[in-house]
Design a protein around this motif. Structure first.
Motif, PDB file in Angstrom:
ATOM      1  N   PRO A 130       0.836  -1.050   0.018  1.00 25.64           N
ATOM      2  CA  PRO A 130       0.100  -0.075  -0.061  1.00 25.64           C
ATOM      3  C   PRO A 130       0.897   1.243   0.030  1.00 25.64           C
ATOM      4  O   PRO A 130       2.134   1.200   0.425  1.00 25.64           O
ATOM      5  N   PRO A 131       0.338   2.429  -0.226  1.00 30.10           N
ATOM      6  CA  PRO A 131       1.045   3.472  -0.633  1.00 30.10           C
ATOM      7  C   PRO A 131       1.664   3.980   0.806  1.00 30.10           C
ATOM      8  O   PRO A 131       0.948   4.015   1.919  1.00 30.10           O
ATOM      9  N   ASP A 132       2.744   4.667   0.747  1.00 30.72           N
ATOM     10  CA  ASP A 132       3.161   5.525   1.906  1.00 30.72           C
ATOM     11  C   ASP A 132       2.262   6.690   2.292  1.00 30.72           C
ATOM     12  O   ASP A 132       1.947   7.336   1.434  1.00 30.72           O
ATOM     13  N   ARG A 133       1.974   6.772   3.384  1.00 32.04           N
ATOM     14  CA  ARG A 133       0.818   7.898   3.841  1.00 32.04           C
ATOM     15  C   ARG A 133       1.492   9.417   3.449  1.00 32.04           C
ATOM     16  O   ARG A 133       0.659  10.141   2.975  1.00 32.04           O
TER      17      ARG A 133
ATOM     18  N   LEU B 264      -6.989  14.232   1.538  1.00 24.38           N
ATOM     19  CA  LEU B 264      -6.722  13.941   0.204  1.00 24.38           C
ATOM     20  C   LEU B 264      -7.201  12.465   0.132  1.00 24.38           C
ATOM     21  O   LEU B 264      -7.408  12.135  -1.114  1.00 24.38           O
ATOM     22  N   GLU B 265      -7.166  11.755   1.062  1.00 28.57           N
ATOM     23  CA  GLU B 265      -7.316  10.246   0.844  1.00 28.57           C
ATOM     24  C   GLU B 265      -8.953  10.167   0.693  1.00 28.57           C
ATOM     25  O   GLU B 265      -9.392   8.916   0.325  1.00 28.57           O
ATOM     26  N   ASN B 266      -9.826  11.129   0.754  1.00 29.35           N
ATOM     27  CA  ASN B 266     -11.038  11.158   0.700  1.00 29.35           C
ATOM     28  C   ASN B 266     -11.551  11.981  -0.608  1.00 29.35           C
ATOM     29  O   ASN B 266     -12.812  12.350  -0.495  1.00 29.35           O
ATOM     30  N   MET B 267     -10.406  12.247  -1.257  1.00 30.43           N
ATOM     31  CA  MET B 267     -10.767  13.178  -2.544  1.00 30.43           C
ATOM     32  C   MET B 267     -11.082  12.504  -3.710  1.00 30.43           C
ATOM     33  O   MET B 267     -10.236  11.825  -4.270  1.00 30.43           O
ATOM     34  N   ARG B 268     -12.256  12.549  -4.084  1.00 29.88           N
ATOM     35  CA  ARG B 268     -12.690  11.895  -5.370  1.00 29.88           C
ATOM     36  C   ARG B 268     -13.163  12.906  -6.530  1.00 29.88           C
ATOM     37  O   ARG B 268     -13.835  13.765  -6.447  1.00 29.88           O
ATOM     38  N   ASN B 269     -13.315  12.255  -7.679  1.00 25.08           N
ATOM     39  CA  ASN B 269     -13.703  12.812  -8.660  1.00 25.08           C
ATOM     40  C   ASN B 269     -13.531  14.364  -9.088  1.00 25.08           C
ATOM     41  O   ASN B 269     -14.346  15.232  -9.247  1.00 25.08           O
ATOM     42  N   LEU B 270     -12.274  14.886  -8.697  1.00 31.01           N
ATOM     43  CA  LEU B 270     -11.908  16.286  -8.824  1.00 31.01           C
ATOM     44  C   LEU B 270     -11.653  16.492 -10.307  1.00 31.01           C
ATOM     45  O   LEU B 270     -10.886  15.747 -11.037  1.00 31.01           O
ATOM     46  N   ASP B 271     -12.350  17.478 -10.860  1.00 33.73           N
ATOM     47  CA  ASP B 271     -12.373  17.877 -12.118  1.00 33.73           C
ATOM     48  C   ASP B 271     -11.665  19.080 -12.471  1.00 33.73           C
ATOM     49  O   ASP B 271     -12.394  20.331 -12.206  1.00 33.73           O
ATOM     50  N   LEU B 272     -10.637  19.112 -12.910  1.00 36.04           N
ATOM     51  CA  LEU B 272      -9.685  20.240 -13.386  1.00 36.04           C
ATOM     52  C   LEU B 272      -9.716  20.513 -14.794  1.00 36.04           C
ATOM     53  O   LEU B 272      -9.004  21.547 -15.381  1.00 36.04           O
ATOM     54  N   GLY B 273     -10.770  19.955 -15.579  1.00 34.30           N
ATOM     55  CA  GLY B 273     -10.447  20.151 -17.013  1.00 34.30           C
ATOM     56  C   GLY B 273      -9.544  19.345 -17.928  1.00 34.30           C
ATOM     57  O   GLY B 273      -9.230  19.912 -18.961  1.00 34.30           O
ATOM     58  N   LEU B 274      -9.118  18.316 -17.233  1.00 34.71           N
ATOM     59  CA  LEU B 274      -7.851  17.682 -18.009  1.00 34.71           C
ATOM     60  C   LEU B 274      -8.485  16.373 -19.014  1.00 34.71           C
ATOM     61  O   LEU B 274      -7.870  15.895 -19.909  1.00 34.71           O
TER      62      LEU B 274
ATOM     63  N   PHE C 145      -7.963  10.238  -5.235  1.00 34.74           N
ATOM     64  CA  PHE C 145      -7.338   9.543  -4.422  1.00 34.74           C
ATOM     65  C   PHE C 145      -8.050   8.654  -3.264  1.00 34.74           C
ATOM     66  O   PHE C 145      -9.161   8.903  -3.531  1.00 34.74           O
ATOM     67  N   GLY C 146      -7.292   7.873  -2.658  1.00 39.08           N
ATOM     68  CA  GLY C 146      -7.895   7.040  -1.667  1.00 39.08           C
ATOM     69  C   GLY C 146      -6.971   6.567  -0.642  1.00 39.08           C
ATOM     70  O   GLY C 146      -5.668   6.669  -0.931  1.00 39.08           O
ATOM     71  N   ARG C 147      -7.170   5.902   0.276  1.00 43.30           N
ATOM     72  CA  ARG C 147      -6.288   5.098   1.292  1.00 43.30           C
ATOM     73  C   ARG C 147      -5.377   4.240   0.591  1.00 43.30           C
ATOM     74  O   ARG C 147      -4.208   4.009   0.962  1.00 43.30           O
ATOM     75  N   ALA C 148      -5.760   3.572  -0.386  1.00 45.10           N
ATOM     76  CA  ALA C 148      -5.105   2.619  -1.312  1.00 45.10           C
ATOM     77  C   ALA C 148      -4.609   3.197  -2.658  1.00 45.10           C
ATOM     78  O   ALA C 148      -3.952   2.379  -3.364  1.00 45.10           O
ATOM     79  N   GLU C 149      -4.881   4.440  -2.848  1.00 47.42           N
ATOM     80  CA  GLU C 149      -4.612   5.143  -4.139  1.00 47.42           C
ATOM     81  C   GLU C 149      -4.179   6.519  -3.972  1.00 47.42           C
ATOM     82  O   GLU C 149      -4.716   7.444  -3.623  1.00 47.42           O
ATOM     83  N   HIS C 150      -2.710   6.544  -4.010  1.00 44.34           N
ATOM     84  CA  HIS C 150      -2.042   7.841  -3.864  1.00 44.34           C
ATOM     85  C   HIS C 150      -1.576   8.587  -5.273  1.00 44.34           C
ATOM     86  O   HIS C 150      -0.559   9.169  -5.253  1.00 44.34           O
ATOM     87  N   GLN C 151      -2.125   8.004  -6.175  1.00 42.87           N
ATOM     88  CA  GLN C 151      -1.804   8.616  -7.511  1.00 42.87           C
ATOM     89  C   GLN C 151      -3.014   9.116  -8.260  1.00 42.87           C
ATOM     90  O   GLN C 151      -3.778   8.224  -8.521  1.00 42.87           O
TER      91      GLN C 151
END
Length: 541
Positions: A286-289, A497-507, A513-519
């Motif tokens: 899992p990702p480093d915190r 950050l670990e609870n940030m989902r579906n951020l739309d910056l127009g890309l 992000f998630g607890r198991a996803e830091h990319q």
């Protein structure tokens, strides 16, 4: 003694130049007979010649807070707007001001003045702006422009007191400021990568600071140079943490340097965000915190390229070689190619690796090894920086006219194209670079926002894939800070950050992000250089 005398001379000159308000009103406007528009325009032209170099020299100094520079520049831009009778005059004055800003930046980069002098110039300018024009009271033109400056200062100040966040106990966070650090190559062969990454982050920070910051706090970026040499990275990390007391690191450049920087950040439980590398050492499972990435990995970039070469270009596996930097960066890219081979059921044991040493353009050994291969290699996946990649192409293009060259995003796309175009269009045309941000020549909302911000805060700087990545990564972090609220610290921000989902910056795709996803992003864009040195889209699938 010569250096000391030079500093004294510079300091005296800078103080005379920076105290433009009273000096200008008494000396230049004393002869003004009326407040005619032409008089005011001439005055502002002279002011631009004094203020512009001060702003530019401050911009070239990484330790000077960007919001200070931005505040002074915005006040003068407001002067330009108020003093201009029409749009043509305003645009002419703005262009003149931007040229003087560029001159000031060049004065620092060429060593004509140092950052100590630039800091004193800016401080004097700030003091002068805050107390405009009393010496000019007798002149109608002076009075008019004095009023312009006073109104400009009022226009650029908040109309109401900024919200005052609760005092934070977090390192690097005050009621007015959040300090971030970046370690990268600001000298040496790869210095443009560091400069561009910092430029993109500074652009994003300037944009949010111009809107009042985050909960009234300005975002400040402090740079430390490691020259892309791991032996210097630890000292740079310590300097930012112990001396500059930064809250977090953002945009650190490089894989071999990350191998030193990441353990230090983890040991001190400090956020390490948006590094300019796709290496797996930042992508544990899992990702480093404390480690978060914006960009896709090198494994994802090389996987996309290998599939493109095999399925679209119809090459055989034995016709593909890897030209790689002889360190952790090259290792990461080579491992990505090998993984792609395995995922396609191919033998990765026979992949040819051609090496060169970091911070050099010594590619002769790699070229000689390539020449003896039978059958001939038809595609080279490059995991290199721009100068080494360009040198390799220069030495092999005529030997292999049909060779397909690809590189990962870390190469520095703009710099690679520029280096190759100096050799001639035939060296550049067709070279492929995978990207982790959309094409900077496009017209998406995200690209236009980035280019508009870059033009506003750093006039004269051309859009670039590296600075665009820094801009995007910084905006992802800004969103996290906003959501964490005014009373945040490192742990609360990471939880956010670990609870940030579906951020739309127009890309074109959302970020998660998630607890198991830091990319945040796994998206790869394909681009290729055309005969004019510009990047055009390439379908990789």
């Amino acid at each position: 003694m010569t250096g000391y005398a030079s500093d004294i001379t510079q300091a005296r000159s800078s103080r005379w130049q920076a105290r433009w308000a009273t000096a200008l009103f008494s000396a230049l406007l004393a002869t003004a007979a009326s407040a005619a528009p032409a008089d005011n325009i001439n005055v502002v032209r002279d002011l631009a010649s004094r203020v512009g170099p001060i702003i530019g020299s401050a911009l070239a100094c990484p330790d000077i807070a960007q919001y200070r520079i931005l505040t002074a520049a915005n006040k003068f831009r407001a002067v330009i707007k108020e003093a201009s009778p029409n749009d043509a005059d305003r645009d002419d004055l703005a262009r003149l001001f931007d040229r003087y800003v560029s001159d000031g930046r060049a004065a620092v980069t060429t060593g004509k003045i140092n950052c100590g002098v630039a800091e004193r110039q800016l401080a004097d300018l700030e003091q002068s702006i805050s107390t405009p024009g009393s010496a000019a009271a007798g002149s109608s033109a002076a009075s008019a422009l004095s009023g312009v400056i006073a109104s400009a200062a009022a226009a650029t100040a908040p109309t109401a007191p900024l919200p005052q966040p609760a005092t934070s106990t977090a390192r690097g966070v005050t009621d007015r400021e959040i300090r971030f650090g970046i370690v990268g190559p600001f000298s040496g062969a790869s210095r443009e990568l560091g400069r561009q990454m910092k430029l993109g982050i500074d652009t994003a920070f300037s944009r949010i600071n111009d809107a009042g910051g985050v909960d009234g706090r300005m975002l400040r970026l402090i740079a430390a140079d490691d020259g892309y040499e791991p032996a210097r990275t630890l000292g740079a990390m310590k300097q930012l943490y112990e001396k500059d007391q930064v809250f977090a690191y953002i945009g650190n450049v490089g894989t071999p340097t990350a191998a030193v920087a990441v353990p230090y950040a983890l040991e001190h439980r400090t956020l390490f965000f948006g590094a300019f590398t796709g290496a797996n050492i930042l992508r544990n499972d899992p990702p480093d915190r404390y480690v978060f990435n914006y960009r896709a990995s090198y494994a994802e970039e090389t996987d996309a390229v290998v599939r493109y070469l095999l399925k679209i270009r119809r090459l055989q596996p034995r016709q593909i070689a890897v030209f790689a930097q002889q360190d952790a960066y090259g290792d990461a890219g080579f491992a990505g190619v090998a993984k792609a081979f395995r995922s396609l059921g191919l033998n990765d044991g026979a992949i040819l690796r051609l090496n060169y040493k970091r911070n050099t353009v010594d590619v002769d050994e790699a070229v000689n090894l390539l020449r003896v291969q039978k059958p001939a290699i038809k595609a080279v996946v490059m995991v290199a920086t721009y100068r080494a990649a360009a040198k390799f192409i220069e030495k092999t293009r005529d030997l292999y006219p049909g060779m397909v060259y690809t590189n990962v995003s870390f190469v520095g796309s703009t710099e690679l194209a520029d280096e190759l175009m100096l050799l001639g269009p035939r060296f550049a045309s067709g070279v492929i670079v995978t990207q982790v941000v959309p094409a900077v020549g496009g017209y998406s909302s995200a690209v236009l926002e980035y280019k508009n911000a870059l033009a506003k805060y750093f006039p004269g700087e051309a859009p670039d894939y590296v600075s665009f990545e820094g801009y995007v990564a910084a905006n992802v972090l800004i969103q996290g800070i906003k959501r964490a609220g005014p009373q945040f610290d490192t742990e609360k921000l990471i939880d956010t950050l670990e609870n940030m989902r579906n951020l739309d910056l127009g890309l074109g795709s959302t970020l998660n992000f998630g607890r198991a996803e830091h990319q945040a992003s796994h998206k790869i864009w394909g681009t290729a250089i055309d005969e004019n040195g510009k990047y055009q889209p390439v379908e990789l699938e």
